[in-house]
Design a protein around this motif. Structure first.
Motif, PDB file in Angstrom:
ATOM      1  N   ASN A   1       0.846  -1.198   0.000  1.00 14.55           N
ATOM      2  CA  ASN A   1       0.000   0.000   0.000  1.00 14.55           C
ATOM      3  C   ASN A   1       0.883   1.249   0.000  1.00 14.55           C
ATOM      4  N   GLN A   2       0.233   2.400  -0.020  1.00 19.31           N
ATOM      5  CA  GLN A   2       0.959   3.665  -0.073  1.00 19.31           C
ATOM      6  C   GLN A   2       1.792   3.898   1.188  1.00 19.31           C
TER       7      GLN A   2
ATOM      8  N   VAL B   1      10.358   5.664   0.978  1.00 21.31           N
ATOM      9  CA  VAL B   1      10.678   6.706   0.005  1.00 21.31           C
ATOM     10  C   VAL B   1       9.863   7.959   0.301  1.00 21.31           C
ATOM     11  N   THR B   2      10.178   9.048  -0.387  1.00 20.72           N
ATOM     12  CA  THR B   2       9.530  10.332  -0.154  1.00 20.72           C
ATOM     13  C   THR B   2       8.166  10.393  -0.845  1.00 20.72           C
TER      14      THR B   2
ATOM     15  N   ARG C   1       4.635   9.835  -5.845  1.00 20.63           N
ATOM     16  CA  ARG C   1       3.959  10.474  -6.978  1.00 20.63           C
ATOM     17  C   ARG C   1       4.553   9.963  -8.301  1.00 20.63           C
ATOM     18  N   ASP C   2       5.873   9.830  -8.364  1.00 24.25           N
ATOM     19  CA  ASP C   2       6.515   9.320  -9.572  1.00 24.25           C
ATOM     20  C   ASP C   2       6.075   7.889  -9.866  1.00 24.25           C
ATOM     21  N   ARG C   3       5.930   7.079  -8.823  1.00 26.46           N
ATOM     22  CA  ARG C   3       5.518   5.687  -9.017  1.00 26.46           C
ATOM     23  C   ARG C   3       4.082   5.611  -9.520  1.00 26.46           C
TER      24      ARG C   3
ATOM     25  N   ARG D   1      -0.693  15.829   4.150  1.00 28.83           N
ATOM     26  CA  ARG D   1       0.194  14.773   4.642  1.00 28.83           C
ATOM     27  C   ARG D   1       1.585  14.899   4.051  1.00 28.83           C
ATOM     28  N   SER D   2       1.670  15.184   2.754  1.00 31.67           N
ATOM     29  CA  SER D   2       2.971  15.309   2.095  1.00 31.67           C
ATOM     30  C   SER D   2       3.779  16.458   2.670  1.00 31.67           C
TER      31      SER D   2
END
Length: 218
Positions: free
Chosen positions: A113-114, A121-122, A127-129, A176-177
């Motif tokens: 999951n996220q 990772v950041t 977001r890139d994934r 959250r980010s």
């Protein structure tokens, strides 16, 4: 050096929230419970003075902001809308099941999951994934996500007066980010997602952003 205090509020509960669907630039209305949450947040902030009130340009955020403004005893200005404070854009995954989607994105990286990915990772890498997994390749990359938000914060520092207290109604992944990015040992935003109507506070100047409180609820 100019210093601002930012109160980020996550919008009230929406229809997609109750269905556990991904909701970034897609929008769904506040539920009756979501309206009540927004009103309760407004009551909790009714005695807090704000020099400006912003929201993302998503209707769920603007509606929440207007309920908060209506309850505030001192704010007399207009709501300022900003696309810089929109939720992350989930591209081709918008409106899909939250748990199923994140499992499919995380599995190639040995996660389920996220949250498990964020342990390693950041938020920008996550977001890139998502962008890489999106069949339409429309989901925001980490660079696109942060450039947009950083521009919004820079605009505040340019436009708002020194020591202003500013309310910004935004979204869970965005808040959250930011909290992960500027985290300290007092909070654990990786494992604690902001609740609807919750308040997260930051102080910001040109050189440093500091988290003051996270996910405060009534």
């Amino acid at each position: 050096m100019k210093q601002l205090e930012l109160y980020f509020v996550r919008h009230g509960e929406t229809l997609f929230n109750t269905m556990d669907k991904l909701q970034g630039w897609a929008d769904s209305p506040l539920t009756d419970n979501g309206i009540q949450i927004a009103k309760l947040t407004g009551q909790g902030l009714s005695d807090t003075s704000f020099q400006s009130v912003y929201s993302s340009d998503m209707k769920r955020a603007m509606d929440t902001a207007n309920f908060i403004i209506s309850a505030n005893k001192s704010f007399t200005g207009d709501l300022k809308k900003s696309a810089h404070f929109r939720e992350a854009f989930f591209g081709g995954f918008e409106g899909l099941d939250n748990q199923t989607t994140w499992k499919s994105i995380a599995t190639p990286y040995g996660a389920t999951n996220q949250t498990e990915m964020l342990e390693q990772v950041t938020p920008g890498t996550v977001r890139d994934r998502m962008h890489a997994a999106d069949p339409l390749h429309l989901a925001e990359t980490g660079t696109e996500f942060w450039q947009r938000i950083d521009q919004g914060l820079t605009n505040l520092l340019v436009q708002e007066p020194d020591h202003a207290r500013i309310l910004i109604v935004a979204h869970g992944t965005l808040i959250r980010s930011l909290a992960i990015r500027f985290s300290d040992n007092r909070f654990d935003p990786i494992h604690e997602f902001p609740q609807n109507g919750s308040i997260t506070k930051f102080s910001i100047n040109a050189n440093k952003t500091k988290i003051l409180d996270y996910n405060l609820t009534n």
